[in-house]
Design a protein around this motif. Structure first.
Motif, PDB file in Angstrom:
ATOM      1  N   THR A  52       0.846  -1.175   0.000  1.00 14.87           N
ATOM      2  CA  THR A  52       0.000   0.000   0.000  1.00 14.87           C
ATOM      3  C   THR A  52       0.886   1.231   0.000  1.00 14.87           C
ATOM      4  OG1 THR A  52      -0.104  -0.034   2.409  1.00 14.87           O
ATOM      5  CG2 THR A  52      -1.864  -1.178   1.228  1.00 14.87           C
ATOM      6  N   ALA A  53       0.390   2.276  -0.616  1.00 11.95           N
ATOM      7  CA  ALA A  53       1.170   3.502  -0.726  1.00 11.95           C
ATOM      8  C   ALA A  53       1.471   4.072   0.656  1.00 11.95           C
ATOM      9  CB  ALA A  53       0.417   4.530  -1.561  1.00 11.95           C
ATOM     10  N   SER A  54       2.663   4.573   0.808  1.00 14.79           N
ATOM     11  CA  SER A  54       3.073   5.240   2.037  1.00 14.79           C
ATOM     12  C   SER A  54       4.163   6.241   1.684  1.00 14.79           C
ATOM     13  CB  SER A  54       3.570   4.225   3.068  1.00 14.79           C
ATOM     14  OG  SER A  54       4.710   3.553   2.594  1.00 14.79           O
ATOM     15  N   SER A  55       4.693   6.889   2.681  1.00 17.21           N
ATOM     16  CA  SER A  55       5.788   7.824   2.439  1.00 17.21           C
ATOM     17  C   SER A  55       6.797   7.692   3.572  1.00 17.21           C
ATOM     18  CB  SER A  55       5.282   9.260   2.340  1.00 17.21           C
ATOM     19  OG  SER A  55       4.717   9.668   3.569  1.00 17.21           O
ATOM     20  N   ALA A  56       7.987   8.196   3.328  1.00 18.10           N
ATOM     21  CA  ALA A  56       9.046   8.140   4.334  1.00 18.10           C
ATOM     22  C   ALA A  56       9.758   9.480   4.389  1.00 18.10           C
ATOM     23  CB  ALA A  56      10.044   7.041   4.001  1.00 18.10           C
ATOM     24  N   GLU A  57      10.108   9.869   5.582  1.00 18.61           N
ATOM     25  CA  GLU A  57      10.922  11.067   5.768  1.00 18.61           C
ATOM     26  C   GLU A  57      12.367  10.722   5.434  1.00 18.61           C
ATOM     27  OE1 GLU A  57       9.917  14.189   6.694  1.00 18.61           O
ATOM     28  OE2 GLU A  57       7.876  13.416   6.553  1.00 18.61           O
ATOM     29  N   LEU A  58      13.020  11.597   4.711  1.00 21.61           N
ATOM     30  CA  LEU A  58      14.430  11.424   4.370  1.00 21.61           C
ATOM     31  C   LEU A  58      15.234  12.417   5.194  1.00 21.61           C
ATOM     32  CD1 LEU A  58      14.094  11.427   0.470  1.00 21.61           C
ATOM     33  CD2 LEU A  58      14.052   9.456   2.007  1.00 21.61           C
ATOM     34  N   GLN A  59      16.283  11.936   5.832  1.00 21.43           N
ATOM     35  CA  GLN A  59      17.158  12.828   6.581  1.00 21.43           C
ATOM     36  C   GLN A  59      18.519  12.170   6.734  1.00 21.43           C
ATOM     37  OE1 GLN A  59      15.680  14.097  10.375  1.00 21.43           O
ATOM     38  NE2 GLN A  59      17.235  15.664  10.563  1.00 21.43           N
ATOM     39  N   VAL A  60      19.548  12.863   6.252  1.00 22.90           N
ATOM     40  CA  VAL A  60      20.906  12.352   6.381  1.00 22.90           C
ATOM     41  C   VAL A  60      21.873  13.532   6.413  1.00 22.90           C
ATOM     42  CG1 VAL A  60      21.325  12.079   3.908  1.00 22.90           C
ATOM     43  CG2 VAL A  60      22.539  10.624   5.516  1.00 22.90           C
ATOM     44  N   SER A  61      22.963  13.335   7.112  1.00 24.67           N
ATOM     45  CA  SER A  61      24.018  14.339   7.203  1.00 24.67           C
ATOM     46  C   SER A  61      25.348  13.653   6.929  1.00 24.67           C
ATOM     47  CB  SER A  61      24.024  14.955   8.604  1.00 24.67           C
ATOM     48  OG  SER A  61      25.086  15.867   8.732  1.00 24.67           O
ATOM     49  N   SER A  62      26.132  14.218   6.010  1.00 25.02           N
ATOM     50  CA  SER A  62      27.411  13.620   5.663  1.00 25.02           C
ATOM     51  C   SER A  62      28.356  14.690   5.146  1.00 25.02           C
ATOM     52  CB  SER A  62      27.203  12.543   4.594  1.00 25.02           C
ATOM     53  OG  SER A  62      28.432  12.014   4.172  1.00 25.02           O
ATOM     54  N   GLN A  63      29.520  14.816   5.731  1.00 24.00           N
ATOM     55  CA  GLN A  63      30.578  15.709   5.255  1.00 24.00           C
ATOM     56  C   GLN A  63      30.083  17.144   5.098  1.00 24.00           C
ATOM     57  OE1 GLN A  63      31.381  13.690   1.596  1.00 24.00           O
ATOM     58  NE2 GLN A  63      32.512  12.044   2.573  1.00 24.00           N
ATOM     59  N   GLY A  64      29.229  17.606   6.014  1.00 26.31           N
ATOM     60  CA  GLY A  64      28.705  18.967   5.951  1.00 26.31           C
ATOM     61  C   GLY A  64      27.480  19.112   5.068  1.00 26.31           C
ATOM     62  N   LEU A  65      27.114  18.045   4.349  1.00 26.68           N
ATOM     63  CA  LEU A  65      25.944  18.047   3.473  1.00 26.68           C
ATOM     64  C   LEU A  65      24.739  17.536   4.256  1.00 26.68           C
ATOM     65  CD1 LEU A  65      24.864  18.471   0.578  1.00 26.68           C
ATOM     66  CD2 LEU A  65      25.482  16.088   0.122  1.00 26.68           C
ATOM     67  N   GLU A  66      23.665  18.331   4.277  1.00 24.83           N
ATOM     68  CA  GLU A  66      22.426  17.959   4.962  1.00 24.83           C
ATOM     69  C   GLU A  66      21.335  17.760   3.925  1.00 24.83           C
ATOM     70  OE1 GLU A  66      21.811  17.835   8.384  1.00 24.83           O
ATOM     71  OE2 GLU A  66      23.868  18.343   8.926  1.00 24.83           O
ATOM     72  N   VAL A  89       6.820  -0.371  -6.003  1.00 21.96           N
ATOM     73  CA  VAL A  89       7.417  -0.646  -7.301  1.00 21.96           C
ATOM     74  C   VAL A  89       6.731   0.253  -8.322  1.00 21.96           C
ATOM     75  CG1 VAL A  89       7.646  -2.379  -9.116  1.00 21.96           C
ATOM     76  CG2 VAL A  89       8.088  -2.994  -6.735  1.00 21.96           C
ATOM     77  N   GLY A  90       7.505   0.886  -9.174  1.00 18.18           N
ATOM     78  CA  GLY A  90       6.975   1.808 -10.178  1.00 18.18           C
ATOM     79  C   GLY A  90       7.458   3.222  -9.921  1.00 18.18           C
ATOM     80  N   GLU A  91       6.653   4.195 -10.280  1.00 22.30           N
ATOM     81  CA  GLU A  91       7.040   5.598 -10.172  1.00 22.30           C
ATOM     82  C   GLU A  91       7.010   6.080  -8.722  1.00 22.30           C
ATOM     83  OE1 GLU A  91       4.762   9.368 -11.640  1.00 22.30           O
ATOM     84  OE2 GLU A  91       5.830   8.469 -13.335  1.00 22.30           O
ATOM     85  N   ASN A  92       8.114   6.681  -8.285  1.00 22.26           N
ATOM     86  CA  ASN A  92       8.245   7.240  -6.942  1.00 22.26           C
ATOM     87  C   ASN A  92       8.737   8.671  -7.044  1.00 22.26           C
ATOM     88  OD1 ASN A  92       8.044   5.030  -4.596  1.00 22.26           O
ATOM     89  ND2 ASN A  92       8.724   4.073  -6.484  1.00 22.26           N
ATOM     90  N   ARG A 105      18.834   5.294   2.407  1.00 18.46           N
ATOM     91  CA  ARG A 105      18.253   3.995   2.047  1.00 18.46           C
ATOM     92  C   ARG A 105      16.731   4.133   2.023  1.00 18.46           C
ATOM     93  NH1 ARG A 105      21.694  -0.595   3.057  1.00 18.46           N
ATOM     94  NH2 ARG A 105      19.806  -1.774   3.507  1.00 18.46           N
ATOM     95  N   VAL A 106      16.114   3.607   0.945  1.00 19.20           N
ATOM     96  CA  VAL A 106      14.668   3.721   0.759  1.00 19.20           C
ATOM     97  C   VAL A 106      14.082   2.339   0.499  1.00 19.20           C
ATOM     98  CG1 VAL A 106      12.846   4.805  -0.612  1.00 19.20           C
ATOM     99  CG2 VAL A 106      15.004   6.010  -0.256  1.00 19.20           C
ATOM    100  N   PRO A 107      13.180   1.860   1.390  1.00 18.81           N
ATOM    101  CA  PRO A 107      12.553   0.548   1.185  1.00 18.81           C
ATOM    102  C   PRO A 107      11.387   0.659   0.199  1.00 18.81           C
ATOM    103  CG  PRO A 107      11.771   1.501   3.227  1.00 18.81           C
ATOM    104  CD  PRO A 107      12.790   2.458   2.665  1.00 18.81           C
ATOM    105  N   ILE A 108      11.403  -0.165  -0.852  1.00 19.06           N
ATOM    106  CA  ILE A 108      10.344  -0.188  -1.851  1.00 19.06           C
ATOM    107  C   ILE A 108       9.632  -1.528  -1.763  1.00 19.06           C
ATOM    108  CG2 ILE A 108       9.845  -0.100  -4.331  1.00 19.06           C
ATOM    109  CD1 ILE A 108      10.793   2.575  -3.159  1.00 19.06           C
ATOM    110  N   ARG A 109       8.280  -1.478  -1.664  1.00 19.00           N
ATOM    111  CA  ARG A 109       7.488  -2.714  -1.574  1.00 19.00           C
ATOM    112  C   ARG A 109       6.836  -3.039  -2.888  1.00 19.00           C
ATOM    113  NH1 ARG A 109       3.522  -1.837   3.017  1.00 19.00           N
ATOM    114  NH2 ARG A 109       3.726   0.321   2.549  1.00 19.00           N
TER     115      ARG A 109
END
Length: 103
Positions: free
Chosen positions: A21-35, A45-48, A99-103
């Motif tokens: 079923t459709a859902s959404s996820a918050e993305l948040q990562v910090s690396s080498q000064g890049l947020e 599966v399909g268009e995201n 990392r993004v989980p796709i069902r």
């Protein structure tokens, strides 16, 4: 400054297609000064759609202001990686990976 992004697939362990079923996820990562912060949906599966903002050392990067959208077709279920790199100087190009989980 130039902004590049790419998606790379981690090989899924399951070989069957799961219906989800459709859902959404918050993305948040910090690396080498890049947020990177944002949202991915529908995580199927399909268009995201990936909507996110980028800052480097607190300063918005490219875009309007630092906002980006990508619509990507993901053909198989599994865990995918959204990899974003930004050239911030002649020699520096930090990379953020989500990392993004796709069902």
């Amino acid at each position: 400054m130039a902004v590049t992004g790419s998606l790379t697939q981690l090989t899924p362990h399951a070989h069957t297609r799961e219906l989800g079923t459709a859902s959404s996820a918050e993305l948040q990562v910090s690396s080498q000064g890049l947020e990177l912060t944002g949202r991915a949906s529908p995580l199927l599966v399909g268009e995201n759609r990936f909507e996110f903002t980028l800052t480097h050392d607190g300063t918005p990067v490219g875009g309007t202001p630092g906002r980006f959208t990508a619509v990507v077709h993901l053909p198989t279920a599994g865990t995918w990686q959204l990899q974003v790199s930004v050239r911030v100087s002649q020699f520096d190009q930090p990379v953020a990976v989500v990392r993004v989980p796709i069902r």
